[in-house]
Enzyme design. Structure first.
Site, short mmCIF file in Angstrom:
data_model
loop_
_atom_site.label_atom_id
_atom_site.label_comp_id
_atom_site.label_asym_id
_atom_site.label_seq_id
_atom_site.Cartn_x
_atom_site.Cartn_y
_atom_site.Cartn_z
N ASP A 75 0.45 -1.17 0.22
CA ASP A 75 0.18 -0.04 -0.22
C ASP A 75 1.36 1.71 0.06
O ASP A 75 2.12 1.39 0.25
CB ASP A 75 -1.20 -0.17 1.42
N GLU A 134 -6.28 3.16 3.91
CA GLU A 134 -6.02 3.69 4.74
C GLU A 134 -8.36 3.91 4.68
O GLU A 134 -8.62 3.70 5.28
CB GLU A 134 -5.73 5.19 4.80
#
Length: 383
Positions: A75, A134
């Protein structure tokens, strides 16, 4: 070109740490990653920037004699946190920080890609630089927008998360669930407002909501197997405008955490049952909205994870630690529901700080240790 050195990787990590960006806004991060990747050996490397998810990057290293495609995901987004580390390479973006260690994640992925671009693997290796972990469910978006099709479809998928509680460079994993799945709860209780002196002429949503909150807390204790783990937290309640008027609307917001998708769906059903019961009992309307997005439980594939743990345990250079599941969420769970694979921890040795903390300061020695352990596993996995 040569394989990126530990010194170069640390400099890359520090630059990434300086330029954190929020979900789907990772333009500077994306451009820097792309620059680093394009400077690697390109002989067997295909780079794709998908138009439908423009801050994502796919890097495919063609194998010598490929029998399968192994995926590796990192990520790339950051958090709305004001950094307080005092580091010389602190965030240049006010109010945004790599407080979850995604700068470490990206650097490890670049180190692996650097090695395999120079040392052609036996099987295909797919590197996925994913935006919006997130929030905004970047993994789910990537899947639904068709990024993993054709030669970019992985037969198995791997990903890591840094863990400040574990010693720097250690690898942690477990059979079963690593991260819980999460679902957002929004409940609107709608009744009829009225004068505080005449409750018989109103339908009081505060009383209904108070009883609803208490009933919801029985779901975990009476509807879920006590051997399993689940959490329902109702963190926000809004009602009324003034003390002497009965509230005609109450809003409740919260979250569900569960270790399996089956458990989460069971909790969802019981929530609806409880809401329906309160609506009937108090003559109010109760509207329940549940939003899971891509934050499914990270349920590791049994066969693949057994192989991963076995390799890490037998490697004398790896400090392997069996870990317990965490009730925090991670959107890699959605991809593991579509492709078999494993998620694991990389210890970064900062026990004084938690993930999402403004003082998180991972030990950079963990970067090369993580690369070496994962590289060794991937080579072993390819046979």
């Amino acid at each position: 070109m040569t394989v990126l050195s530990e010194k170069e990787l640390i400099q890359i990590r520090r630059h990434l740490h300086e330029i954190p960006e929020l979900a789907l806004q990772e333009k500077e991060t994306h451009d820097y990653l792309l620059k680093v990747i394009k400077n690697l050996k390109q002989d067997h490397l295909t780079i794709v920037v998908p138009k439908t998810l423009p801050t994502a990057i796919l890097g495919l290293v063609k194998g010598i004699n490929p029998k399968k495609t192994i995926g590796y995901r990192t990520d790339i987004d950051a958090l709305p946190v004001q950094e307080k580390t005092g580091l010389p390479f602190t965030s240049k973006h006010s109010g945004i920080m790599h407080a979850c260690g995604h700068d470490i994640h990206m650097t490890v992925a670049l180190g692996l890609l650097s090695y395999f671009s120079e040392n052609q693997p036996k099987d295909n290796l797919l590197f996925f630089f994913q935006p919006a972990e997130e929030s905004e469910s970047g993994g789910k978006q990537a899947y639904e927008k068709g990024l993993f099709q054709g030669k970019f479809k992985p037969d198995e998928f791997y990903g890591l998360h840094d863990n400040p509680e574990l010693p720097a460079g250690s690898i942690g994993c477990r059979m079963g669930t690593l991260f819980a799945g999460t679902t957002e709860i929004n409940i609107d209780v709608i009744g009829k407002s009225g004068h505080a002196a005449f409750p018989q002429n109103a339908n009081d949503t505060v009383v209904a909501a108070a009883n609803l909150i208490m009933q919801i807390q029985t779901i975990i204790s009476r509807s879920i197997d006590p051997i399993q783990s689940g959490v329902i937290t109702l963190g926000k309640v809004n009602a009324g405008v003034i003390r002497n008027v009965i509230a005609g609307h109450t809003r409740i917001e919260g979250t569900i955490r569960g270790l399996t998708q089956k458990m989460i769906l069971q909790i969802d059903r019981r929530l609806q049952d409880v809401c329906d019961g309160i609506a009937h009992s108090y003559n109010v309307e109760v509207n329940l909205e549940l939003n899971q997005g891509g934050y499914w439980p990270v349920e590791n594939d049994p066969k693949i994870t057994k192989n991963f743990i076995s390799y890490m345990k037998k490697n004398p250079k790896v400090n392997f630690i069996e870990t317990e599941p965490k009730m925090t969420g991670e959107d890699f769970g959605f991809l593991l529901a579509k492709f078999p694979g494993t998620m694991f921890w990389l210890g970064v040795g900062d026990p004084s700080s938690q993930l999402h903390s403004s003082t998180l300061n991972p030990d950079e020695k963990s970067i090369q240790s993580g690369i070496d352990a994962i590289k060794g596993f991937l080579i072993d996995r390819m046979g």
